[in-house]
Write a protein that holds these residues in place. Sequence first.
Motif, short mmCIF file in Angstrom:
data_model
loop_
_atom_site.label_atom_id
_atom_site.label_comp_id
_atom_site.label_asym_id
_atom_site.label_seq_id
_atom_site.Cartn_x
_atom_site.Cartn_y
_atom_site.Cartn_z
N LEU A 1 56.04 42.26 17.94
CA LEU A 1 54.62 42.66 18.55
C LEU A 1 54.84 41.62 20.21
N ARG A 2 55.56 40.53 20.14
CA ARG A 2 55.52 39.60 21.44
C ARG A 2 56.62 40.10 21.74
N GLU A 3 57.90 40.97 21.24
CA GLU A 3 58.19 41.68 22.80
C GLU A 3 57.91 42.76 23.12
N HIS A 4 56.66 43.65 22.80
CA HIS A 4 55.73 44.11 23.30
C HIS A 4 54.34 44.26 23.89
N GLY A 5 53.79 43.06 24.12
CA GLY A 5 53.00 42.82 24.63
C GLY A 5 52.24 41.62 23.98
N HIS A 6 50.94 41.06 24.03
CA HIS A 6 50.07 40.61 23.50
C HIS A 6 49.75 40.33 22.06
N TYR A 7 49.20 39.48 21.69
CA TYR A 7 48.53 40.08 19.92
C TYR A 7 47.38 39.34 19.62
N LEU A 8 46.59 39.79 18.79
CA LEU A 8 45.42 39.23 18.15
C LEU A 8 45.40 39.43 16.75
N ARG A 9 45.38 38.58 16.00
CA ARG A 9 45.58 38.72 14.04
C ARG A 9 44.15 38.67 13.89
N LYS A 10 43.76 40.11 13.20
CA LYS A 10 42.38 40.86 12.57
C LYS A 10 41.96 39.81 11.38
N PRO A 11 40.34 39.36 11.52
CA PRO A 11 39.61 39.46 12.33
C PRO A 11 39.84 38.20 13.20
N CYS A 12 39.72 39.16 14.46
CA CYS A 12 39.72 38.46 15.66
C CYS A 12 38.64 37.58 16.22
N SER A 13 38.18 36.90 16.66
CA SER A 13 36.87 36.69 17.48
C SER A 13 36.63 37.36 18.94
N PRO A 14 35.15 37.24 19.04
CA PRO A 14 34.96 37.40 20.33
C PRO A 14 35.89 37.22 21.67
N ALA A 15 35.03 35.58 21.47
CA ALA A 15 35.41 34.97 22.51
C ALA A 15 37.56 34.79 23.06
N ALA A 16 37.75 35.18 21.56
CA ALA A 16 39.64 35.32 21.83
C ALA A 16 39.86 36.79 22.31
N LEU A 17 39.34 38.07 22.07
CA LEU A 17 39.19 39.19 22.52
C LEU A 17 39.21 39.21 24.16
N ARG A 18 38.12 38.03 24.60
CA ARG A 18 37.94 38.20 26.02
C ARG A 18 37.84 37.73 26.81
N GLN A 19 39.66 36.32 26.26
CA GLN A 19 39.69 35.28 27.02
C GLN A 19 41.17 36.10 27.13
N VAL A 20 41.79 36.76 26.56
CA VAL A 20 43.03 37.72 26.07
C VAL A 20 42.75 38.69 27.67
N VAL A 21 41.96 39.70 27.43
CA VAL A 21 41.35 40.24 28.21
C VAL A 21 41.34 40.62 29.63
N GLY A 22 39.91 38.76 29.87
CA GLY A 22 39.74 38.53 30.86
C GLY A 22 41.61 38.12 31.84
N GLU A 23 42.90 37.83 30.87
CA GLU A 23 43.05 37.06 31.62
C GLU A 23 44.87 37.76 32.11
N LEU A 24 44.88 39.03 30.97
CA LEU A 24 45.34 40.59 31.55
C LEU A 24 45.16 40.98 32.40
N THR A 25 43.29 41.27 33.19
CA THR A 25 42.93 42.23 34.37
C THR A 25 42.35 41.38 35.25
N GLY A 26 42.43 39.96 35.01
CA GLY A 26 42.13 39.25 36.61
C GLY A 26 40.53 39.07 36.30
N ALA A 27 39.87 39.69 35.20
CA ALA A 27 38.12 39.33 34.98
C ALA A 27 37.78 38.76 34.34
N THR A 28 37.55 37.24 34.77
CA THR A 28 37.42 36.17 33.51
C THR A 28 36.18 36.16 34.04
N ARG A 29 35.09 35.57 33.45
CA ARG A 29 33.41 35.18 32.90
C ARG A 29 33.30 33.94 33.31
#
Length: 120
Positions: A92-120
């Motif tokens: 998975l590290r070769e192909h992108g970022h990964y989060l283990r299930k179950p993940c927290s909303p905060a962890a998901l929001r953080q990585v999506v925000g970092e990847l899109t530049g849309a941090t809260r």
Amino acid sequence: MARVLVVDDEPDVRELVAMWLRADGHEVVVAECAATALSAVERDGMADVAVVDVDLPGVDGVELAAELRRRTAGLPVVFLTVLWSGADVARLREHGHYLRKPCSPAALRQVVGELTGATR
């Protein structure tokens, strides 16, 4: 905010992830498998980031990510997975970022925000 493609074959997980991302103002497109994800991209255009379950029926999430990147080079992908072995994590590290299930909303929001530049 960003446009996010969420692909997971578990309806509850898919809708929960979509709800978390919509709460942050993202536009979210959901799909239950690779085929419906690719159809959505053809119909509505490519997302800014994809959040993809690894263990999908038919085409797995890593293969789906490769196909999406054939269409849009450099597309950021976040894999959601219950696969935690060393070999799985390395793949998975070769192909992108990964989060283990179950993940927290905060962890998901953080990585999506970092990847899109849309941090809260």
